[in-house]
Design an enzyme around this catalytic site. Structure first.
Site, short mmCIF file in Angstrom:
data_model
loop_
_atom_site.label_atom_id
_atom_site.label_comp_id
_atom_site.label_asym_id
_atom_site.label_seq_id
_atom_site.Cartn_x
_atom_site.Cartn_y
_atom_site.Cartn_z
N GLY A 13 0.82 -1.22 0.00
CA GLY A 13 0.00 0.00 0.00
C GLY A 13 0.84 1.25 0.00
N GLY A 17 -0.88 7.73 1.07
CA GLY A 17 -0.95 7.93 2.51
C GLY A 17 0.31 7.55 3.29
N GLY A 19 1.76 4.67 3.76
CA GLY A 19 2.69 3.76 3.06
C GLY A 19 3.62 4.51 2.13
N SER A 142 -4.19 -0.24 14.27
CA SER A 142 -4.92 1.01 14.50
C SER A 142 -5.33 1.07 15.97
CB SER A 142 -6.18 1.00 13.62
OG SER A 142 -7.08 1.98 14.06
N TYR A 175 -13.73 -3.54 10.66
CA TYR A 175 -12.35 -3.04 10.50
C TYR A 175 -11.61 -3.14 11.84
CZ TYR A 175 -8.72 0.63 9.99
OH TYR A 175 -7.53 1.34 9.99
N1 LIG Z 1 -5.35 7.14 8.30
C1 LIG Z 1 -5.55 6.84 9.58
O1 LIG Z 1 -6.06 7.64 10.37
C2 LIG Z 1 -5.15 5.49 10.09
C3 LIG Z 1 -5.29 5.25 11.46
C4 LIG Z 1 -4.93 4.00 11.95
C5 LIG Z 1 -4.44 3.04 11.09
N2 LIG Z 1 -4.32 3.29 9.76
C6 LIG Z 1 -3.79 2.24 8.90
O2 LIG Z 1 -2.70 2.75 8.16
C7 LIG Z 1 -2.52 1.94 6.98
C8 LIG Z 1 -2.33 2.84 5.77
O3 LIG Z 1 -3.55 3.48 5.50
P1 LIG Z 1 -3.65 5.03 5.08
O4 LIG Z 1 -4.29 5.73 6.19
O5 LIG Z 1 -2.37 5.50 4.56
O6 LIG Z 1 -4.78 4.93 3.93
P2 LIG Z 1 -4.68 5.04 2.34
O7 LIG Z 1 -4.13 6.34 1.92
O8 LIG Z 1 -6.04 4.65 1.87
O9 LIG Z 1 -3.63 3.91 1.98
C9 LIG Z 1 -3.99 2.56 2.02
C10 LIG Z 1 -3.14 1.81 1.04
O10 LIG Z 1 -3.53 0.43 1.06
C11 LIG Z 1 -3.78 0.03 -0.28
N3 LIG Z 1 -4.76 -1.04 -0.40
C12 LIG Z 1 -6.06 -1.03 -0.03
N4 LIG Z 1 -6.64 -2.18 -0.38
C13 LIG Z 1 -5.69 -2.93 -0.98
C14 LIG Z 1 -5.68 -4.21 -1.57
N5 LIG Z 1 -6.77 -4.95 -1.65
N6 LIG Z 1 -4.51 -4.67 -2.09
C15 LIG Z 1 -3.39 -3.91 -2.05
N7 LIG Z 1 -3.35 -2.69 -1.53
C16 LIG Z 1 -4.48 -2.21 -1.00
C17 LIG Z 1 -4.28 1.29 -0.97
O11 LIG Z 1 -4.21 1.13 -2.37
P3 LIG Z 1 -5.18 1.99 -3.35
O12 LIG Z 1 -4.61 3.37 -3.39
O13 LIG Z 1 -5.06 1.25 -4.63
O14 LIG Z 1 -6.54 1.95 -2.75
C18 LIG Z 1 -3.32 2.31 -0.40
O15 LIG Z 1 -2.11 2.26 -1.07
C19 LIG Z 1 -3.74 1.05 6.89
O16 LIG Z 1 -3.43 -0.24 7.35
C20 LIG Z 1 -4.72 1.71 7.83
O17 LIG Z 1 -5.65 0.78 8.34
C21 LIG Z 1 -4.66 4.51 9.24
#
Ligand SMILES: NC(=O)c1ccc[n+]([C@@H]2O[C@H](COP(=O)([O-])OP(=O)(O)OC[C@H]3O[C@@H](n4cnc5c(N)ncnc54)[C@H](OP(=O)(O)O)[C@@H]3O)[C@@H](O)[C@H]2O)c1
Length: 297
Positions: A13, A17, A19, A142, A175
């Site tokens: 990912g 974001g 990642g 999370s 989730y």
């Molecule tokens: N943002 C927050 O407040 C927060 C808080 C706690 C934990 N987290 C965790 O942090 C991590 C990163 O999330 P983020 O906040 O940076 O969100 P994000 O910007 O939506 O990034 C998520 C990444 O995961 C990828 N992804 C989703 N479904 C997938 C699949 N089926 N196969 C491969 N890749 C996939 C997305 O790809 P696409 O771009 O193609 O969709 C994107 O690159 C996640 O595990 C999330 O649960 C986030």
């Protein structure tokens, strides 16, 4: 900075974001980055930006859909053909779905992307991580894991999928459950890997402005995420703990712990239930068709 020169880091990912910022941070330190993304076009766009921002062109792109176990197996096989070592695996990809959806392989989508996928990916890459030791696995969970529940008789919300019990328009308890499972997987794996030179830790990045929530399939959750944006930290800030766990000497021997803001933190009591961790593990193995002799240790 060249602290990570020669290190191969797989980040799932990493086109978006937290990642993507993790990839930028580690690329700046000289690491070779393998971006694992599900969409070629989004991946290429991010790869170009990462190379431009960091001046490090050792940024590879590989395709894998974490919701598909066959895609994960295919990716792992391709990765092993291309690379002889793996120093850091960051299981970062995640998604939140507020409606119950089932993948073509029959798995509930939150469960597949956030828990089963990282479990299988780690399993498939573990031989390489062990032969590359010292190496590190970092799982992105999370703070919402504290609301999670692990019902071994209903891991995928088949029984409890009324809106209030398993899903809701603004929040998806499904989730939260998967993020708790990821935490428990981390703690159990750390015990199994003791003495192998492979560490595994989990982290809570904090409330971060990213694309998370956009993919939930719910307009109200998307609007809610937009409204709270001013309260969220930047993705760069959200990536700090992932980068720290992947690269810092301070944590080179730390395993089986949870981190937030680069500090070790305690997680909810149920996450430490070893009996439940073990039962979850064996249930997961059988769901994935992993024979005991092929299982992780
Ligand atoms: N943002 C927050 O407040 C927060 C808080 C706690 C934990 N987290 C965790 O942090 C991590 C990163 O999330 P983020 O906040 O940076 O969100 P994000 O910007 O939506 O990034 C998520 C990444 O995961 C990828 N992804 C989703 N479904 C997938 C699949 N089926 N196969 C491969 N890749 C996939 C997305 O790809 P696409 O771009 O193609 O969709 C994107 O690159 C996640 O595990 C999330 O649960 C986030």
């Amino acid at each position: 900075m060249s602290a990570m020169k020669g290190k191969i880091c797989v980040i799932t990912g990493s086109n978006s974001g937290i990642g993507k910022e993790t990839a930028i941070g580690l690329a700046k330190m000289g690491a070779t980055i393998v971006m694992v993304v599900r969409n070629q076009e989004r991946g290429e766009k991010a790869r170009t930006e990462i190379v431009k921002q960091t001046g490090n062109d050792s940024v590879d792109l590989m395709i894998c859909d974490l919701s598909s176990m066959s895609s994960i197996r295919h990716f792992a096989a391709e990765f092993k053909k291309k690379y002889r070592r793996l120093d850091v695996l960051v299981n970062n990809a995640g998604a939140s779905f507020s409606k119950r959806e089932v993948t073509h392989e029959g798995f509930e989508r939150n469960f597949a992307v956030n828990y089963l996928g990282p479990f299988l990916l780690t399993h498939e890459l573990l031989d390489l991580l062990k032969s590359s030791a010292p190496s590190r696995i970092i799982n992105v969970s999370s703070g919402l894991a504290k609301n999670g529940k692990v019902d071994l008789d209903d891991l995928q919300g088949e029984k409890n999928h009324t809106r209030t019990r398993f899903y809701s328009p603004s929040r998806a308890p499904a989730y939260d459950n998967t993020k708790l499972m990821l935490m428990m997987f981390t703690y159990e794996l750390a015990r199994r890997l003791k003495g192998s030179g492979v560490t595994v830790n989990v982290l809570m990045p904090g409330f971060t402005a990213t694309n998370l929530g956009k993919s939930s399939g719910s307009l109200s959750s998307y609007i809610m995420f937009k409204m709270v944006r001013p309260m969220q930290q930047s993705a760069r800030k959200g990536a700090e703990t992932s980068i720290y766990l992947a690269s810092s000497d301070d944590v080179k021997d730390i395993t089986g712990k949870c981190f937030a803001k680069k500090k070790e933190v305690r997680t909810c009591p149920v996450s430490y239930d070893e009996e439940l961790q073990k039962r979850l593990w064996s249930k997961t193995e059988s769901m994935l068709g992993l024979a005991p002799d092929r299982s992780m240790l």
